[in-house]
Design a protein around this motif. Structure first.
Motif, PDB file in Angstrom:
ATOM      1  N   LEU A   3     -22.468  35.681 115.664  1.00 29.39           N
ATOM      2  CA  LEU A   3     -23.868  35.309 115.486  1.00 29.39           C
ATOM      3  C   LEU A   3     -24.285  35.495 114.030  1.00 29.39           C
ATOM      4  O   LEU A   3     -23.813  36.401 113.346  1.00 29.39           O
ATOM      5  CB  LEU A   3     -24.766  36.158 116.394  1.00 29.39           C
ATOM      6  CG  LEU A   3     -24.442  36.131 117.891  1.00 29.39           C
ATOM      7  CD1 LEU A   3     -25.480  36.932 118.677  1.00 29.39           C
ATOM      8  CD2 LEU A   3     -24.373  34.701 118.426  1.00 29.39           C
ATOM      9  N   MET A   4     -25.192  34.639 113.561  1.00 22.05           N
ATOM     10  CA  MET A   4     -25.601  34.636 112.160  1.00 22.05           C
ATOM     11  C   MET A   4     -27.101  34.896 112.033  1.00 22.05           C
ATOM     12  O   MET A   4     -27.877  34.551 112.928  1.00 22.05           O
ATOM     13  CB  MET A   4     -25.278  33.282 111.522  1.00 22.05           C
ATOM     14  CG  MET A   4     -23.813  32.871 111.638  1.00 22.05           C
ATOM     15  SD  MET A   4     -22.714  33.951 110.714  1.00 22.05           S
ATOM     16  CE  MET A   4     -23.196  33.514 109.046  1.00 22.05           C
ATOM     17  N   PRO A   5     -27.545  35.469 110.892  1.00 22.45           N
ATOM     18  CA  PRO A   5     -28.981  35.690 110.691  1.00 22.45           C
ATOM     19  C   PRO A   5     -29.721  34.428 110.245  1.00 22.45           C
ATOM     20  O   PRO A   5     -30.932  34.341 110.398  1.00 22.45           O
ATOM     21  CB  PRO A   5     -29.029  36.767 109.600  1.00 22.45           C
ATOM     22  CG  PRO A   5     -27.749  36.603 108.859  1.00 22.45           C
ATOM     23  CD  PRO A   5     -26.730  36.105 109.844  1.00 22.45           C
ATOM     24  N   ASN A   6     -28.997  33.456 109.696  1.00 20.25           N
ATOM     25  CA  ASN A   6     -29.618  32.232 109.188  1.00 20.25           C
ATOM     26  C   ASN A   6     -28.793  31.048 109.659  1.00 20.25           C
ATOM     27  O   ASN A   6     -27.667  30.851 109.218  1.00 20.25           O
ATOM     28  CB  ASN A   6     -29.671  32.294 107.658  1.00 20.25           C
ATOM     29  CG  ASN A   6     -30.065  30.961 107.036  1.00 20.25           C
ATOM     30  OD1 ASN A   6     -30.558  30.066 107.724  1.00 20.25           O
ATOM     31  ND2 ASN A   6     -29.841  30.819 105.742  1.00 20.25           N
ATOM     32  N   VAL A   7     -29.323  30.267 110.604  1.00 23.22           N
ATOM     33  CA  VAL A   7     -28.562  29.186 111.212  1.00 23.22           C
ATOM     34  C   VAL A   7     -29.306  27.864 111.052  1.00 23.22           C
ATOM     35  O   VAL A   7     -30.450  27.728 111.502  1.00 23.22           O
ATOM     36  CB  VAL A   7     -28.329  29.458 112.725  1.00 23.22           C
ATOM     37  CG1 VAL A   7     -27.365  28.429 113.303  1.00 23.22           C
ATOM     38  CG2 VAL A   7     -27.798  30.853 112.952  1.00 23.22           C
ATOM     39  N   PHE A   8     -28.676  26.919 110.388  1.00 23.48           N
ATOM     40  CA  PHE A   8     -29.222  25.571 110.210  1.00 23.48           C
ATOM     41  C   PHE A   8     -30.690  25.635 109.799  1.00 23.48           C
ATOM     42  O   PHE A   8     -31.574  25.095 110.443  1.00 23.48           O
ATOM     43  CB  PHE A   8     -29.043  24.759 111.505  1.00 23.48           C
ATOM     44  CG  PHE A   8     -29.223  23.281 111.299  1.00 23.48           C
ATOM     45  CD1 PHE A   8     -28.287  22.543 110.594  1.00 23.48           C
ATOM     46  CD2 PHE A   8     -30.333  22.619 111.794  1.00 23.48           C
ATOM     47  CE1 PHE A   8     -28.457  21.172 110.394  1.00 23.48           C
ATOM     48  CE2 PHE A   8     -30.517  21.261 111.608  1.00 23.48           C
ATOM     49  CZ  PHE A   8     -29.568  20.530 110.895  1.00 23.48           C
ATOM     50  N   SER A   9     -30.946  26.354 108.714  1.00 24.55           N
ATOM     51  CA  SER A   9     -32.319  26.577 108.261  1.00 24.55           C
ATOM     52  C   SER A   9     -32.390  26.529 106.737  1.00 24.55           C
ATOM     53  O   SER A   9     -31.377  26.660 106.048  1.00 24.55           O
ATOM     54  CB  SER A   9     -32.841  27.935 108.745  1.00 24.55           C
ATOM     55  OG  SER A   9     -32.910  27.975 110.157  1.00 24.55           O
ATOM     56  N   ILE A  10     -33.601  26.352 106.228  1.00 26.31           N
ATOM     57  CA  ILE A  10     -33.875  26.482 104.801  1.00 26.31           C
ATOM     58  C   ILE A  10     -34.663  27.767 104.632  1.00 26.31           C
ATOM     59  O   ILE A  10     -35.785  27.897 105.137  1.00 26.31           O
ATOM     60  CB  ILE A  10     -34.679  25.287 104.261  1.00 26.31           C
ATOM     61  CG1 ILE A  10     -33.927  23.967 104.511  1.00 26.31           C
ATOM     62  CG2 ILE A  10     -34.977  25.463 102.778  1.00 26.31           C
ATOM     63  CD1 ILE A  10     -34.736  22.723 104.161  1.00 26.31           C
ATOM     64  N   CYS A  11     -34.053  28.735 103.937  1.00 26.76           N
ATOM     65  CA  CYS A  11     -34.676  30.052 103.794  1.00 26.76           C
ATOM     66  C   CYS A  11     -34.861  30.401 102.324  1.00 26.76           C
ATOM     67  O   CYS A  11     -34.134  29.902 101.469  1.00 26.76           O
ATOM     68  CB  CYS A  11     -33.807  31.124 104.451  1.00 26.76           C
ATOM     69  SG  CYS A  11     -33.718  30.974 106.244  1.00 26.76           S
ATOM     70  N   PRO A  12     -35.807  31.274 102.012  1.00 23.56           N
ATOM     71  CA  PRO A  12     -36.037  31.672 100.620  1.00 23.56           C
ATOM     72  C   PRO A  12     -34.932  32.569 100.103  1.00 23.56           C
ATOM     73  O   PRO A  12     -34.404  33.405 100.832  1.00 23.56           O
ATOM     74  CB  PRO A  12     -37.367  32.429 100.686  1.00 23.56           C
ATOM     75  CG  PRO A  12     -37.444  32.936 102.080  1.00 23.56           C
ATOM     76  CD  PRO A  12     -36.759  31.915 102.937  1.00 23.56           C
ATOM     77  N   ASN A  13     -34.601  32.389  98.816  1.00 25.70           N
ATOM     78  CA  ASN A  13     -33.631  33.244  98.126  1.00 25.70           C
ATOM     79  C   ASN A  13     -32.346  33.382  98.934  1.00 25.70           C
ATOM     80  O   ASN A  13     -31.597  32.435  99.065  1.00 25.70           O
ATOM     81  CB  ASN A  13     -34.244  34.604  97.809  1.00 25.70           C
ATOM     82  CG  ASN A  13     -35.491  34.466  96.941  1.00 25.70           C
ATOM     83  OD1 ASN A  13     -35.530  33.650  96.023  1.00 25.70           O
ATOM     84  ND2 ASN A  13     -36.526  35.230  97.253  1.00 25.70           N
ATOM     85  N   ASN A  14     -32.107  34.549  99.504  1.00 22.76           N
ATOM     86  CA  ASN A  14     -30.932  34.703 100.344  1.00 22.76           C
ATOM     87  C   ASN A  14     -31.301  35.486 101.599  1.00 22.76           C
ATOM     88  O   ASN A  14     -32.369  36.050 101.722  1.00 22.76           O
ATOM     89  CB  ASN A  14     -29.791  35.402  99.595  1.00 22.76           C
ATOM     90  CG  ASN A  14     -30.255  36.706  98.976  1.00 22.76           C
ATOM     91  OD1 ASN A  14     -30.887  37.516  99.640  1.00 22.76           O
ATOM     92  ND2 ASN A  14     -29.959  36.906  97.701  1.00 22.76           N
ATOM     93  N   VAL A  15     -30.375  35.461 102.543  1.00 22.20           N
ATOM     94  CA  VAL A  15     -30.655  36.026 103.862  1.00 22.20           C
ATOM     95  C   VAL A  15     -30.961  37.514 103.801  1.00 22.20           C
ATOM     96  O   VAL A  15     -31.744  38.037 104.590  1.00 22.20           O
ATOM     97  CB  VAL A  15     -29.464  35.756 104.811  1.00 22.20           C
ATOM     98  CG1 VAL A  15     -29.670  36.424 106.145  1.00 22.20           C
ATOM     99  CG2 VAL A  15     -29.306  34.255 105.012  1.00 22.20           C
ATOM    100  N   GLU A  16     -30.348  38.216 102.819  1.00 22.09           N
ATOM    101  CA  GLU A  16     -30.589  39.654 102.736  1.00 22.09           C
ATOM    102  C   GLU A  16     -32.074  39.970 102.568  1.00 22.09           C
ATOM    103  O   GLU A  16     -32.575  40.987 103.039  1.00 22.09           O
ATOM    104  CB  GLU A  16     -29.791  40.255 101.569  1.00 22.09           C
ATOM    105  CG  GLU A  16     -28.321  40.529 101.901  1.00 22.09           C
ATOM    106  CD  GLU A  16     -27.515  39.248 102.069  1.00 22.09           C
ATOM    107  OE1 GLU A  16     -27.875  38.226 101.456  1.00 22.09           O
ATOM    108  OE2 GLU A  16     -26.530  39.280 102.824  1.00 22.09           O
ATOM    109  N   ASP A  17     -32.811  39.064 101.876  1.00 27.30           N
ATOM    110  CA  ASP A  17     -34.242  39.288 101.677  1.00 27.30           C
ATOM    111  C   ASP A  17     -35.010  39.203 102.993  1.00 27.30           C
ATOM    112  O   ASP A  17     -36.129  39.682 103.115  1.00 27.30           O
ATOM    113  CB  ASP A  17     -34.811  38.265 100.694  1.00 27.30           C
ATOM    114  CG  ASP A  17     -34.272  38.484  99.287  1.00 27.30           C
ATOM    115  OD1 ASP A  17     -33.872  39.632  98.989  1.00 27.30           O
ATOM    116  OD2 ASP A  17     -34.222  37.522  98.507  1.00 27.30           O
ATOM    117  N   LEU A  18     -34.430  38.536 103.962  1.00 26.47           N
ATOM    118  CA  LEU A  18     -35.098  38.414 105.263  1.00 26.47           C
ATOM    119  C   LEU A  18     -34.805  39.614 106.154  1.00 26.47           C
ATOM    120  O   LEU A  18     -35.468  39.809 107.159  1.00 26.47           O
ATOM    121  CB  LEU A  18     -34.622  37.146 105.982  1.00 26.47           C
ATOM    122  CG  LEU A  18     -34.954  35.818 105.298  1.00 26.47           C
ATOM    123  CD1 LEU A  18     -34.219  34.689 105.974  1.00 26.47           C
ATOM    124  CD2 LEU A  18     -36.439  35.570 105.315  1.00 26.47           C
TER     125      LEU A  18
END
Length: 596
Positions: free
Chosen positions: A379-394
């Motif tokens: 499982l991934m924290p960011n899947v088929f999405s446009i997110c700010p900066n990088n996933v770690e920031d989320l």
């Protein structure tokens, strides 16, 4: 902190990855006979749900997300009283005969029970649990894809018949490289998973016949069941002989000697198979019954009738019934007479896991915080999405699925955002679910918040309504009269207090549907709006008024209950919003790839 992974977990993870790869290769390809299911069936509770499922199936097939050359069906329950997944199973058999005549019993069929309004996981209420998005895959996998993945090898080693499963659970398992799960015995055959005694109290539990094998347990065992217990107490499990023991030697911290630890467990149910002879027997029974007037449980009411130790005593127990209904005992007795003497074969999957994701708490935990499931399934924290900066920031334990988030948007750990567009000044607090929303203004969403937006159409006009709850609110709780409506809790406080803040009062008009069955599901407190973004703003206003104890007048708005929102839902518009996100995310991915 990463979990300690043993050899069994590593093997299960490898087996899961192999099945995912195998299914990925079949997506959009025409499958050969006997390599996949002949027929895939999804059940729906009413016509609206049937249409929603048909539209989503069509979209998935158009995007080549499913294997081709397969008969996909959505069969809707007959109008009238609810008939449960047992009644739905019987009705499906009749639908198969109507569609395929005498040929229906020569097919391998998977039947996924998906009817119901998902009151414990309301982000799945409008479009169905079977189409719940999962945090992996490109395009994003949904529960339907995962079901077909996990059972991908079954049809090859299955005699004609029907595999019956539910839409909100995940079974992961590993078996030996030279072993196969075979569904080829007469009667019923069920999968069984080792579980704690506590887990057994909320599941079906198998009391096994003694084994003639004295060798060490393997990962796969074929056994027979003496009788089946439905959601038994721990005391009953012990008295019935359902409890098994395993011994493990643990290294002692005080020296070279090992200490012997004995753990107790039971085998619990998940899915089961019926061969075509048994299916014909059930169909003949259904035809003889005519119409059903009460809910039948496919697990509790079918499986408890099986095995040499089965007795008729369960037919009179309403302890685990959805509700006490006239005629239920009589129908159970008839089912018992029909099925008694039939075998219940059990396939023990000794290296397996069973996960249920049918509630908001389970959904949040398994997809954000459950590090073991993350490893087992990738499982991934960011899947088929446009997110700010990088996933770690989320936050690594947040989960963003098929969504577009603005540059400074933040999502706290333990929260899920799916099928949504959030602006740059949106912050989502911990343990929240944001689904199908468009938030284009500054918004601070507090912890433990659930928000989802539905498109609705009334008198031909397209409008929007967002429901907002606490993630632990009980939408299934009911009171039987208006005088007790204040006993309902919304966002952790009395509904009566909330109504005062909103300028509303308890009356017949406050609730939709049956006035002797009142709850958060039927209370009219959600305003109709002309745009997606306005709809969320209004629901955030409701949320903030309760949290800050400030007035937020709703008495001038046209209000709907969740029950009414589903009645008027516009599936096409909701899917259109998802498609717009899909196209924008796909373009972004192509551009990003070309920039590398």
């Amino acid at each position: 902190m990463m979990p300690v992974i043993g050899e069994a977990e590593v093997l299960m993870r490898q087996a899961t990855r192999e099945r995912l790869q195998k299914f990925a290769q079949l997506r959009g390809k025409t499958v050969q006979p006997r390599t996949f299911w002949d027929i895939v069936i999804i059940t729906a509770v009413d016509k609206k749900q049937e249409i929603a499922y048909q539209q989503q199936l069509s979209e998935k097939l158009k995007r080549k997300e499913l294997p081709l050359g397969v008969h996909y069906h959505v069969f809707v329950d007959p109008p009238g009283p609810k008939i449960g997944n047992g009644g739905s199973t019987l009705h499906v058999l009749q639908c198969l005969e109507e569609h395929y005549g005498d040929k229906w019993d020569s097919f391998t069929v998977i039947l996924i029970h998906s009817g119901g309004y998902s009151q414990r996981l309301p982000n799945a209420s409008a479009l169905g649990k079977i189409f719940t998005a999962l945090p992996f895959g490109d395009p994003v996998y949904q529960m339907l894809d995962l079901k077909l993945t996990m059972y991908i090898d079954f049809p090859t080693y299955m005699s004609p018949g029907i595999l019956i499963t539910c839409a909100d659970d995940i079974e992961l398992y590993n078996i030996g490289a030279t072993e196969f799960i075979r569904f080829d015995q007469p009667g019923f055959t069920a999968l069984a998973h080792p579980s704690s005694l506590t887990t057994g109290t909320t599941h079906g539990v198998f009391v096994l016949e003694p084994s003639s094998h004295l060798t060490e347990k393997g990962e796969l065992e074929y056994r027979t069941c003496h009788h089946f217990l439905h959601k038994p107490s721990i005391e009953r499990m012990c008295q019935s002989g359902a409890v098994c023991e395993r011994s493990n030697y643990l290294a002692s911290s005080g020296g070279p000697e090992n200490s012997l630890v004995i753990s107790k467990y039971v085998y619990t149910d998940s899915l089961f198979y019926i061969d075509n002879t048994t299916a014909k027997l059930l169909l003949a029974f259904y035809k003889q019954m005519g119409t059903l007037c009460c809910e039948i449980d496919a697990y509790g009411d079918f499986l408890q009738a099986l095995g040499p130790g089965a007795t008729q005593s369960y037919t009179k127990s309403i302890e685990n019934a959805t509700k006490e209904e006239s005629g239920l005992v009589e129908i159970r007795e008839k089912i018992f007479e029909l099925l008694k003497g039939l075998p219940l074969n059990v396939i023990l999957l000794n290296n397996s896991k069973f996960y249920h994701i049918g509630t908001t708490c389970e959904y949040l935990f398994h997809f954000t915080s459950d590090s073991k499931l993350k490893l087992e399934m990738g499982l991934m924290p960011n899947v088929f999405s446009i997110c700010p900066n990088n996933v770690e920031d989320l936050g690594k334990s947040a989960c963003i699925i098929h969504s577009i988030l603005g540059s400074r948007c933040s999502v706290a750990p333990g929260s899920i955002v799916e099928y949504s567009r959030l602006g740059p000044e949106v912050s989502v607090g911990p343990n929240s679910i944001i689904s199908g929303c468009y938030i284009d203004t500054k918004a601070d969403i507090p912890p433990n918040t659930f928000i989802t937006t539905l498109s609705i159409r009334i008198d031909g006009e397209l409008m929007y309504v967002s429901m907002v709850f606490g993630t632990e609110d009980n939408l299934k709780k009911k009171v039987t009269n208006l005088a007790d409506a204040h006993l309902l809790n919304f966002l952790g406080i009395s509904l009566g207090q909330c109504l005062e803040l909103w300028g509303l009062s308890i009356s017949d008009k406050l609730f939709s549907g049956d006035k002797t069955c009142l709850g958060l599901w039927t209370v009219r407190i959600f305003p109709i709006c002309s745009t997606l973004s306005d709809s969320v703003k209004m629901s955030l206003g409701i949320l903030n008024s309760v949290q800050q104890k400030l007035p937020f007048k709703l008495n001038g708005c046209k209000l709907l209950s969740v029950e009414e929102m589903l009645r008027h839902k516009d599936v096409e518009d909701m899917l259109k919003f998802r498609q717009q996100l899909y196209e924008e995310i796909s373009l972004h991915k192509v551009k990003k790839k070309s920039d590398l």
